[in-house]
Design a protein around this motif. Structure first.
Motif, short mmCIF file in Angstrom:
data_model
loop_
_atom_site.label_atom_id
_atom_site.label_comp_id
_atom_site.label_asym_id
_atom_site.label_seq_id
_atom_site.Cartn_x
_atom_site.Cartn_y
_atom_site.Cartn_z
N PHE A 1 6.73 11.74 0.97
CA PHE A 1 6.92 11.68 -0.49
C PHE A 1 5.76 12.36 -1.20
O PHE A 1 5.95 13.14 -2.13
CB PHE A 1 7.03 10.22 -0.93
N THR B 1 -4.31 12.64 -5.83
CA THR B 1 -4.19 11.26 -5.34
C THR B 1 -5.44 10.88 -4.56
O THR B 1 -5.99 9.79 -4.75
CB THR B 1 -2.95 11.13 -4.43
N SER C 1 6.37 7.64 3.41
CA SER C 1 5.54 7.67 2.19
C SER C 1 4.68 8.93 2.18
O SER C 1 4.46 9.52 1.13
CB SER C 1 4.63 6.45 2.08
N LEU D 1 -3.67 2.90 3.35
CA LEU D 1 -3.56 3.78 2.19
C LEU D 1 -4.17 5.14 2.52
O LEU D 1 -3.60 6.20 2.25
CB LEU D 1 -4.28 3.13 1.01
N MET E 1 0.82 -1.21 0.00
CA MET E 1 0.00 0.00 0.00
C MET E 1 0.86 1.26 0.00
O MET E 1 0.52 2.24 -0.66
CB MET E 1 -0.95 -0.02 1.20
N ALA E 2 1.96 1.22 0.74
CA ALA E 2 2.87 2.36 0.69
C ALA E 2 3.36 2.54 -0.74
O ALA E 2 3.41 3.65 -1.26
CB ALA E 2 4.04 2.15 1.64
N VAL F 1 0.39 10.88 -10.68
CA VAL F 1 -0.50 12.03 -10.73
C VAL F 1 0.29 13.31 -10.98
O VAL F 1 -0.20 14.25 -11.58
CB VAL F 1 -1.28 12.05 -9.39
N SER F 2 1.54 13.32 -10.54
CA SER F 2 2.31 14.56 -10.71
C SER F 2 3.14 14.57 -11.99
O SER F 2 3.73 15.59 -12.32
CB SER F 2 3.20 14.78 -9.49
N ILE G 1 1.79 1.62 -3.47
CA ILE G 1 0.70 2.12 -4.30
C ILE G 1 0.51 3.62 -4.08
O ILE G 1 0.37 4.40 -5.04
CB ILE G 1 -0.60 1.35 -4.02
N ALA G 2 0.56 4.03 -2.81
CA ALA G 2 0.37 5.46 -2.51
C ALA G 2 1.44 6.28 -3.22
O ALA G 2 1.16 7.29 -3.86
CB ALA G 2 0.42 5.70 -1.02
N ILE G 3 2.67 5.81 -3.12
CA ILE G 3 3.77 6.55 -3.75
C ILE G 3 3.62 6.53 -5.27
O ILE G 3 3.75 7.56 -5.93
CB ILE G 3 5.12 5.95 -3.31
N VAL H 1 0.92 6.10 -7.12
CA VAL H 1 -0.20 6.91 -7.60
C VAL H 1 0.14 8.39 -7.52
O VAL H 1 -0.07 9.16 -8.45
CB VAL H 1 -1.48 6.59 -6.81
N SER H 2 0.74 8.79 -6.40
CA SER H 2 1.03 10.22 -6.26
C SER H 2 2.09 10.64 -7.27
O SER H 2 2.08 11.76 -7.77
CB SER H 2 1.48 10.54 -4.84
N TYR H 3 2.98 9.72 -7.59
CA TYR H 3 3.99 10.05 -8.59
C TYR H 3 3.34 10.19 -9.97
O TYR H 3 3.56 11.16 -10.68
CB TYR H 3 5.08 8.97 -8.61
N ILE I 1 -1.91 7.04 4.86
CA ILE I 1 -0.73 7.68 4.25
C ILE I 1 -1.13 9.01 3.62
O ILE I 1 -0.46 10.03 3.81
CB ILE I 1 -0.11 6.73 3.20
N THR J 1 -0.86 17.35 -5.88
CA THR J 1 -0.68 15.89 -5.89
C THR J 1 -1.52 15.23 -4.81
O THR J 1 -2.16 14.21 -5.06
CB THR J 1 0.80 15.56 -5.69
#
Lengths: 509, 411, 364
Positions: free
Chosen positions: C133, C145, C130, C278, A442-443, A453-454, A445-447, A449-451, C281, C141
């Motif tokens: 980040f 997200t 995370s 999720l 999940m960490a 998105v940017s 996925i979070a990273i 997705v946020s990447y 985070i 973002t």
């Protein structure tokens, strides 16, 4: 690049720019011959002829293999040596005599050299300080064939070939629009290549077009052979796993993108086309999604979406579940896996790594292997990966299923770049999940997705129109019936947003 | 640069792999059933049935003579510490994450220590609240050791399938730890736990298929396990048992139950000595009205039941005759009402506890929790005035339209 | 047509609000609320909404009045340099404490439920790392997200409800008012700071496309978050009755342990745990970014993004201090962060609004 090099290069260019043609045929011819190292270089063809109609000597230069011999003889040599006294005096200039589809007057040597190098024939006439450049270029290339990477069952079966002329014709065949613009740029310092930027003038956003042109003009390279190299020069983030340019070999897809306001880049001698800006969805879609009927098209999209997640996450989920969350497995399955794992010497992460690497190896080998022995590798690979590894207690049988499934799913990802992105990030997720199980995934996925998105591709967010939201035809994971896609995606910022009239009574916006 | 840093981090993390909480599957021993008996002093005899993964798998050939499960009994202060103690002979880490069944001996259930057992259950994250509770007539250890299902090779499958059958047949209640804790925490009613035993104790032949308690069914062959009826638990202690039929009636009268259909036999109203077999389908929830305005609560239960008559041994033609059907319906309703009133009386006078979960319906009548607590349902229930009214609806008579004309055949 | 101005729209704001507030139904908050709310705990979010209507309205009208200004600038403008500084500092302190206590409670839950032997510092570093980040990539973002993941998170909750559908007992909701309606309202008011984030959101007012989007995003977000919290509370009661959740450290993970589909999939808890983490985070990434923003505006530093890193590091360091996890956190959180601060969130916007009114009159 160091400033020293830059300086040098500019210097060269200026020197060339200055050189204007002499008024003397001999001198001009000599200059060109020295530039091309003439007698030694058998590539340059030089011919002297006498032009009867104007009573002057003329020299013809072209490069063997780049120009069409028949055209040169029929359109240049024959008309020049013919006596055309019937022609009126004022019409007796070279441009009228030479029967070619395109003829230019050039007065600088560097222009002339450039033109010779793209396959034109240069005619120098005694007493003229200009050279005539006649378009006679002809390169050898394949015939139009079926696309190799992007197959469809339903839909056109033409692919681009290594000739921009044919590629353009394939495009124009699909887009008969007066505003379809082809701009030409030359790149490369030592070896010149022609890049064609194609867009629809009243659709494509001029900022994006200019941005593309700027980036291509800014390229400082000795030579750019193919469009694949060009892609790496103009893309957004060179180190990122995320592709920001679409690379396609299907003219029908390019045409569809152009109609949405995207810009396409073609290059001579490349059988592919770049489309930009792109979003994740452009990479994820295939032409067939549209060609198939609404329900079928959506079905194959769902399948592909699932396979994308399978390819990305299955091995890491397996690791997470088997090492951290064993209560999630049905007891029967759990016991079955446990039983087969009892004699496997490695921890599950190593086991997965071995199998995944072996699969990637197989895949790479399958591409590199000469075609005649291709089928063999399948048999050998299947034997090594499957049966034998299990029987030797190196891996457990369930893992073979997982790796096979992952591999199969990764073949369903249509775009080559997206494919690599998924396959490489899979290993990242593997490591994360082996450390912290579901938390790690999940960490990740979070990273991710946020990447994603940017990331931006030529100013367009990578996951638009989903995040950030833009009005569009909702052509993302699913698509609407074609008659309801009446609006162009706003994230490409087209000049004209409306594709057609809003369908009456049934709106999607 | 960032790329370098990231890859460095990834490589570093690779070395950290395998630490901490990651545990390979084959390093664990999966307990499928836990049994608890009274032990000496503050200790318990704790029995673990650990599934043998190789039995029943494709790997069977490598472990031909191994039994399907390993059963260990240790004397330990609680379930959690026993887990470590079990490691004196088990080489793998004992895990509860797949434990399905929790067996407690009647002896322990009747003692004061019964509630203490559950303290560990709520605290340990591995133990699920969905585990089934079984009260065994004999020691839990003996129960586990002597439970030898023939059809299922692996013990967990046996428990899994039993769980499903229980839900369907209604002969035993659905009793999970979660429900048990709720009943005890609410402190207003009793809890019914599955009652089971190994082997026959004193068999009774009473002609009805469900008027048995565990151990009373006359059965030969197969596994000697018998699981019928329920143990009644009140305020953290087992106080009595009810038989299979009573349990079914309880399920019909409760506001909620998971059992939805089962077969049952009833006396034929025209020929009392003959029986009818019917499939009972619970139809919606029973309407339970609780009147708490007086000091004695008045409870009115209207339980709708659908019935499919499957077998008529009396050969009476009910299918064509509306009158007979009506009579039959009335008779069955009467029978059910009567039987449930007997059961209610038993609950009120003998057990003195609300086994019907009517406290849940009673809660609706109160606005605040303190009011409800003041009413003290657990004490009020034995005095309650209960009226039970079954509404039977016969939906069909099986695939045969008419009974076989037995007289004609005999002639 | 060009919308790529670094601002977020109503959708992004809406999803942020849901993720930072709605998730409170699934963290340690229920442990704080159930003892006082019992079977009526689900009414609390409604009470909060009703109570906080006034300060929310005051905040909105302030923001509308001082266009292009965020709440910190408004505070400075209205209360002067020194008092403004103190107020902003207190806001920062509150946010920071919330970040630390909440993140620590997340780590504790993970530690107890899934990772008993993993060092807390590793869990903390991965969680907050995370978040950092994401936070470091900016509000845009975070917003996108959340918007992208929101359907999956909400879908997860819906799925949870569907799976648990078999196990619910409606009667557990009764007696309907739990400890009595007055007690519910009283206790609801003292806990109303749980939706105090609306004040925090006002920092990002200039980053939102326009006033209309801001209003739409926050109000709908608050409404739906409260609905989600309420539904989660109802689900806890329907599954566990009102007594058990009072004793549970983290009812959400207990709830997910009950999930079973048929007899084969006996537990989906890791899946729901994943969704939960999720959300966590993203939530902390917003907190970290918010902390950086307040600090930046308070100290009048334009480029506040570099301030996120020190805040992140400080969060981890401070978060590691409490040795006994759940109790300290639970008590600290309940007594200090929630119960004592509601008056702050209630009064501050009102006071600011009154000052602005008076000043407006004077100017005229």
């Amino acid at each position: 690049m160091s400033p020293f090099f830059k300086f040098n290069k500019e210097n060269n260019k200026n020197e060339l720019n200055k050189k204007v043609l002499f008024n003397n045929l001999e001198k001009n011819a000599r200059y060109l011959k020295t530039t091309f190292c003439y007698p030694r270089n058998k590539g340059l063809i030089f011919r002297e002829i006498y032009v009867k109609s104007i009573n002057k000597k003329a020299n013809i230069f072209f490069i063997d293999g780049m120009a069409n011999d028949k055209n040169i003889i029929d359109h240049i040599i024959y008309p020049l040596s013919e006596d055309i006294s019937t022609l009126k005096e004022e019409a007796k200039n070279i441009k009228n005599i030479i029967k070619a589809k395109d003829i230019k007057e050039l007065d600088c040597f560097h222009e002339i050299i450039d033109d010779i190098l793209i396959g034109n024939t240069i005619v120098l006439i005694e007493g003229h300080s200009v050279g005539f450049s006649v378009d006679t270029s002809k390169f050898e290339h394949r015939q139009v064939e079926k696309p190799i990477r992007e197959n469809v069952i339903k839909g056109p079966q033409e692919g681009f070939v290594e000739s921009s002329q044919i590629n353009l014709s394939l495009l124009r065949k699909r887009l008969r629009n007066e505003k379809l613009i082809t701009e030409r740029l030359t790149i490369g310092e030592r070896s010149k290549s022609v890049v064609e930027i194609i867009y629809i003038d009243d659709l494509a956003n001029s900022d994006i077009v200019n941005e593309v042109k700027d980036r291509i003009n800014e390229i400082q390279a000795d030579t750019i052979h193919t469009i694949d190299i060009l892609e790496q020069h103009i893309e957004e983030r060179p180190y990122s796993l995320v592709p920001t340019v679409l690379y396609t070999e299907r003219p029908d897809r390019v045409a569809a993108f152009l109609m949405e306001g995207h810009v396409a880049v073609l290059m001579d001698s490349s059988s592919d086309c770049l489309v930009l800006p792109v979003t994740f969805w452009s990479l994820f879609h295939t032409g067939e999604d549209m060609y198939q009927r609404w329900a079928y098209g959506n079905f194959i999209r769902i399948i592909r979406m699932i396979s994308l997640f399978i390819a990305l996450l299955t091995p890491s989920i397996y690791i997470a579940v088997s090492t951290f969350h064993s209560e999630m497995l049905p007891t029967d399955l759990l016991l079955a896996i446990t039983a087969t794992r009892e004699r496997v010497p490695f921890p599950v992460i190593i086991e997965v790594m071995i199998m995944e690497s072996a699969f990637e190896l197989l895949r790479e080998a399958g591409i590199r292997i000469p075609t005649p022995i291709g089928p063999t590798i399948g048999i050998v690979g299947a034997l090594i990966l499957g049966q034998a590894a299990v029987e030797a207690n190196i891996v457990s049988p369930i893992l073979v299923i997982i790796v096979a499934l992952t591999g199969l799913a990764s073949f369903a990802i249509p775009n080559n770049s997206l494919n690599f992105m998924i396959r490489i990030s899979r290993f990242m997720f593997l490591i994360l999940s082996s450390m912290l199980g579901a938390f790690g995934i999940m960490a990740g996925i979070a990273i991710t997705v946020s990447y994603l998105v940017s990331v931006k591709s030529f100013g367009v967010p990578f996951l638009a129109p989903l995040a950030p939201y833009y009005p569009s035809s909702k052509d993302t994971i699913f698509r609407l019936p074609v008659w309801m896609q009446w609006i162009r995606p706003a994230h490409v910022k087209p000049k004209n947003n409306i594709r057609k009239k809003k369908p009456r009574g049934r709106s999607n916006q | 640069m960032r790329f370098l840093k990231m890859s460095l981090l990834l490589i570093l993390s690779l070395f950290l792999t395998g630490c901490w909480d990651a545990l390979e599957l084959e390093e664990q021993a999966y307990v499928v059933a836990v049994g608890m008996d009274l032990g000496e002093g503050d200790n318990y005899y704790i029995t673990y049935q650990i599934g043998n993964p190789q039995v029943g798998s494709s790997d069977r050939a490598n472990a031909e003579r191994e039994p399907a499960s390993e059963i260990i009994t240790v004397l330990a202060p609680d379930k959690i510490s026993a887990r470590e103690l079990a490691n004196v002979s088990v080489s793998r880490r004992v895990t509860f994450s797949h434990a399905k069944t929790f067996i407690i001996s009647e002896e322990l259930a009747k003692s004061e220590k019964f509630l203490e057992v559950f303290e560990a259950v709520t605290r340990d994250p591995q133990i699920k609240r969905q585990m089934d509770i079984i009260i065994s007539k004999e020691r839990a250890e003996d129960f586990i050791r002597n439970n030898n299902p023939v059809l299922e090779t692996r013990p967990h499958k046996n428990y899994e399938l039993m769980d499903e059958r229980w839900k369907a047949s209604g002969l035993v209640p659905a009793s999970t730890i979660n429900r048990f804790l709720q009943r005890e925490e609410e402190d207003a009613g009793g809890f019914l736990a599955i009652y089971a035993t190994i082997g026959k104790t004193d068999t009774k032949a009473n002609g009805m298929e469900d008027k048995y308690k565990a151990g009373e069914v006359d059965k030969t062959g197969g596994n000697t396990l018998q699981m019928i009826g329920a143990a009644v638990i009140k305020e953290g202690r087992m106080i009595g048992t009810i038989n299979g039929e009573e349990n079914r009636l309880t399920l019909l009268l409760r506001p909620h139950t998971e059992a939805t259909s089962w077969y049952a036999t009833y006396p034929d109203p025209y020929k009392k000595e003959k029986h009818l077999t019917a499939r009972i389908l619970r139809q919606g929830k029973p309407k339970i009205k609780v009147d708490v305005s007086q000091s004695k609560p008045i409870i009115t239960v209207e339980a709708p039941v659908k019935m499919q008559i499957l077998l008529m041994r009396s050969f009476i033609d009910y299918v064509d005759d509306q009158e007979k059907q009506k009579f039959l319906t009335k008779a069955i309703e009467g029978y059910l009402n009567e039987a449930s009133m007997v059961l209610v009386k038993k609950a009120q006078n003998e057990l003195k506890v609300d086994i019907f979960q009517w406290s849940l319906s009673a809660r609706k009548e109160f606005l605040t929790i303190p009011e409800f607590e003041d009413y003290n349902w657990i004490d009020k229930f034995p005095q309650a005035d209960v009226r039970v009214n079954f509404k039977v609806q016969i939906t069909n008579f099986g695939k045969q339209l008419k009974p076989i004309n037995i007289n004609k055949i005999k002639e | 047509m060009d919308k790529l101005d670094g601002k977020i729209g109503a959708r992004e704001l809406f999803s942020i609000v849901i993720i930072i507030i709605g998730i409170k139904g699934a963290d340690m908050t229920p442990a704080n609320l159930f003892p006082s709310g019992q079977s009526a705990t689900w009414m609390f979010p409604i009470v909060w909404l009703v109570i906080m209507t006034i300060p929310i309205w005051a905040t909105l009208s302030l923001l509308k009045k001082y266009k292009e200004k965020n709440i910190v600038e408004i505070i400075y403008l209205l209360t002067g340099k020194y008092i403004g500084f103190i107020i902003c500092l207190s806001l920062l302190a509150l946010l920071f404490t919330a970040t630390v206590l909440n993140s620590r409670s997340y780590v504790d839950i993970m530690n107890v439920m899934i990772f008993p032997t993993t060092p807390i510092i590793v869990l903390y570093a991965v969680l907050i790392g995370s978040s950092y980040f994401i936070a470091n990539r900016g509000l845009e973002t975070i917003g996108r997200t959340s918007w992208l993941l929101l359907p999956y998170l909400v879908g997860g909750i819906v799925l949870l409800f569907i799976i648990l559908g078999d196990n619910i007992i409606i009667e557990y909701l009764y007696p309907i008012t739990g400890p009595g309606i007055t007690k519910v309202i009283k206790s609801g008011i003292t806990h109303s700071s749980l939706i105090g984030e609306f004040l925090l959101l006002a920092i990002f007012f200039p980053n939102v496309r326009d006033y209309k989007s801001y209003k739409k995003g926050t109000l709908w977000g608050l409404l739906l978050s409260c609905l989600i919290i309420s539904l989660l509370f109802i689900e806890y009661i329907l599954i566990f009755d009102y007594v058990a959740p009072q004793m549970m450290m983290h009812p959400y993970s207990q709830l997910t342990r009950v999930t079973e589909i048929g007899m084969f999939i006996t537990s989906l808890d890791a899946f729901f745990f994943g969704l939960w983490i999720l959300t966590g985070i993203i939530r902390f990434s917003f907190y970290l970014y918010g902390g950086g923003a307040i600090l930046g505006y308070t100290l009048k530093i334009k480029e506040y993004e570099p301030l996120i890193l020190p805040i992140t590091v400080l969060t981890i360091i401070v978060g590691l201090i409490p040795s006994n996890p759940s109790q300290t956190i639970l008590i600290l959180r309940d007594n200090f962060l929630i119960k004592k601060t509601w008056i702050y969130f209630f009064a501050l916007p009102l006071v600011l609004w009154i000052i602005s009114k008076i000043r407006g009159e004077v100017k005229k």
